[in-house]
Design an enzyme around this catalytic site. Structure first.
Site, PDB file in Angstrom:
ATOM      1  N   SER A 121       0.770  -1.070  -0.058  1.00 41.22           N
ATOM      2  CA  SER A 121      -0.027  -0.024  -0.136  1.00 41.22           C
ATOM      3  C   SER A 121       0.902   1.399  -0.092  1.00 41.22           C
ATOM      4  O   SER A 121       2.148   0.969   0.028  1.00 41.22           O
ATOM      5  CB  SER A 121      -0.871  -0.089   1.158  1.00 41.22           C
ATOM      6  N   LYS A 122       0.270   2.429   0.035  1.00 38.63           N
ATOM      7  CA  LYS A 122       0.864   3.625  -0.195  1.00 38.63           C
ATOM      8  C   LYS A 122       2.029   4.043   1.130  1.00 38.63           C
ATOM      9  O   LYS A 122       3.237   4.348   0.696  1.00 38.63           O
ATOM     10  CB  LYS A 122      -0.210   4.901  -0.139  1.00 38.63           C
ATOM     11  N   ARG A 123       1.724   3.146   2.168  1.00 33.40           N
ATOM     12  CA  ARG A 123       2.596   3.527   3.205  1.00 33.40           C
ATOM     13  C   ARG A 123       3.890   2.722   3.038  1.00 33.40           C
ATOM     14  O   ARG A 123       4.926   3.082   3.636  1.00 33.40           O
ATOM     15  CB  ARG A 123       2.053   3.147   4.485  1.00 33.40           C
TER      16      ARG A 123
END
Ligand code: GLU
Length: 494
Positions: A262-264
């Site tokens: 994911s984006k993180r």
């Protein structure tokens, strides 16, 4: 089930709610390769029924990303004009509402779906009661199902009504998944589910089945998160009497911490990677190997080799871990193998963005020499910025770190001797051995050695006492630039 003799037709069906994610790019790549391997067709369908999240801009961005990856489709929105291209359009779900409505009506007529005028509050109560009785919160038909005629009248009078599929049989559905093997779904996993919402918008599972059937899709390779949708979709295929395509649910892609990517985890969209200077061919090759492996054990593969070897037997059902170290290695490998003229063209946007210009770049020989020296230090195209920066005259400045060098007694002598040597030098460019010889002469003339010799010269070339190796940089700088820089350094001694 699709027949072996049928022409393979696969699709990539993104929802345009942002940039193309690497997971989406992998789905697109696998479908594309499978189509090419089998001599089939690859279709792009835009699943934009979620009006709140889908945007035209996202669709265009995703199309641009797919083009950048070179995953060309045979049917779908034309990549330039966005107009439909192919005989099975429209290819955007937002333009197919009429088709979905007709299909829903057909199920209603056949008694396989019904209009449901229950309010959200009523439905919530039904679900709560089911939970209280220890059952799963599923919705069944209302006590009295309105006839289609009556329903039409109520809708015409402005009453909001959904169309709900009726799960009438209790039995197991078995999916022969091409990646996961047999997956059994008991039909009571789902209650009667909505096909058309009371606001008139069709839901994903419904559109997907109708589109896959009408677009004659034979195989669906898609993300594992859609596995749970497949039961509803199988029920719909059966209800319509449509042939079910073969499904393959691709493994998850995990970040290095083994959580879903994911984006993180940092960059996750193709656009992020493009901007960071990754090559599309390297990204393709890397994502290819995130969930699939070559039967020949190959890692770096040409497009032709990928197409030739791509079968679904080689999918890995275990989750793939997104290994950025491997991606960097892959990118460096592709980048270093590019012909220099091509590599030069590809670094241009990065050099331009950094405001770097070089009069010497007119010379093919200079470009070749610079890239021969620099490319072994490059992982991404963006790395060219810092490598080429010391060669740009407009960026030459004497930094703070050089202050100490100007306190040494030897420095003016070294700089003068260096400038004189440059002025005496007969050619326009100095080779590495010539540079070594010049340094030796400066050493004698200035009576300096060690850091008192090397650091002033460094400052006179790059403005800093530390940095890239001079034996690499000096041969790439024209004599006139070196003299101009030496003069700037000398000015600091006065
Ligand atoms: N639109 C769905 C998505 O973007 C794809 C669904 C499917 O492939 O069936 O996840």
């Amino acid at each position: 089930m699709a027949q072996a003799s049928q022409k393979v037709r696969v699709r990539f069906a993104p929802s345009p709610t942002g940039y193309l994610h690497v997971g989406g790019a992998r789905t697109a790549l696998y479908n594309y390769l499978y189509a090419k391997h089998t001599g089939g067709e690859f279709i792009l369908r835009v699943e934009d029924t979620d009006l709140e999240r889908s945007t035209e801009e996202s669709m265009r961005m995703q199309i641009a990303d797919l083009k950048w990856l070179g995953l060309n489709w045979d049917e779908g929105p034309n990549p330039e004009t966005i107009q439909d291209m192919g005989p099975h359009g429209p290819y955007r779900q937002s333009q197919r509402k009429q088709i979905y409505m007709e299909h829903a009506e057909r199920l209603v007529k056949a008694g396989k779906a019904y209009y449901d005028f229950r309010t959200d509050e009523e439905l919530d109560k039904i679900k709560e009661a089911a939970i209280a009785a220890g059952r799963s919160p599923q919705v069944g038909p209302p006590a009295v199902i309105p006839t289609p005629e009556e329903a039409k009248k109520r809708i015409a009078n402005g009453e909001p009504g959904a169309i709900r599929f009726r799960v009438s049989e209790v039995r197991d559905y078995v999916l022969h998944d091409l990646v996961r093997g047999d997956v059994t779904f008991p039909s009571d996993m789902v209650g009667d589910f909505v096909c058309i919402r009371s606001n008139g918008m069709p839901v994903y599972n419904f559109c997907c089945v109708i589109d896959d059937a009408m677009m004659k899709i034979t195989h669906v390779f898609r993300a594992e998160e859609h596995l749970s949708n497949t039961l509803r979709q199988m029920m719909l295929y059966e209800a319509f009497g449509y042939e079910t395509p073969r499904f393959g649910h691709l493994s998850f892609i995990l970040g290095p911490d083994r959580q879903k990517l994911s984006k993180r985890h940092g960059a996750t969209s193709c656009n992020d990677y493009r901007l960071k200077g990754y090559l599309p061919e390297a990204l393709n090759n890397f994502i290819l190997l995130s969930g699939w492996s070559s039967p020949k054990g190959q890692e770096v593969m040409t497009r032709e080799e990928m197409i030739e070897q791509f079968t679904y037997e080689r999918f890995n059902a275990a989750p793939a871990v997104f290994d950025t170290v491997k991606l960097d290695w892959m990118n460096a490998t592709y980048l270093r193998a590019l012909p220099h003229e091509e590599l030069w063209a590809r670094i241009q946007p990065f050099l331009k963005q950094a405001g770097l210009e070089f009069p010497m770049a007119e010379s093919a020989e200079w470009r070749d020499q610079a890239l021969t020296l620099f490319k072994s230090y490059m992982t991404t195209l963006a790395d060219a910025e810092k490598l080429f920066l010391p060669l740009a005259d407009s960026k030459y400045e004497i930094g703070e770190a050089a202050a100490e060098v100007f306190t040494w007694a030897e420095t003016p002598k070294v700089l003068n001797a260096w400038k004189e040597e440059l002025q005496k030098f007969p050619g326009d460019r100095i080779s590495e051995p010539e540079f070594n010889a010049i340094q030796d002469r400066v050493k004698v003339a200035a009576g300096a050695k060690g850091k008192q010799l090397f650091q002033p010269i460094r400052v006179a070339v790059i403005g800093q006492p530390q940095g890239q190796e001079l034996k690499i940089l000096v041969p790439l700088l024209p004599k006139s630039s070196l003299i101009a820089r030496a003069e700037k350094a000398l000015a600091k001694t006065r």
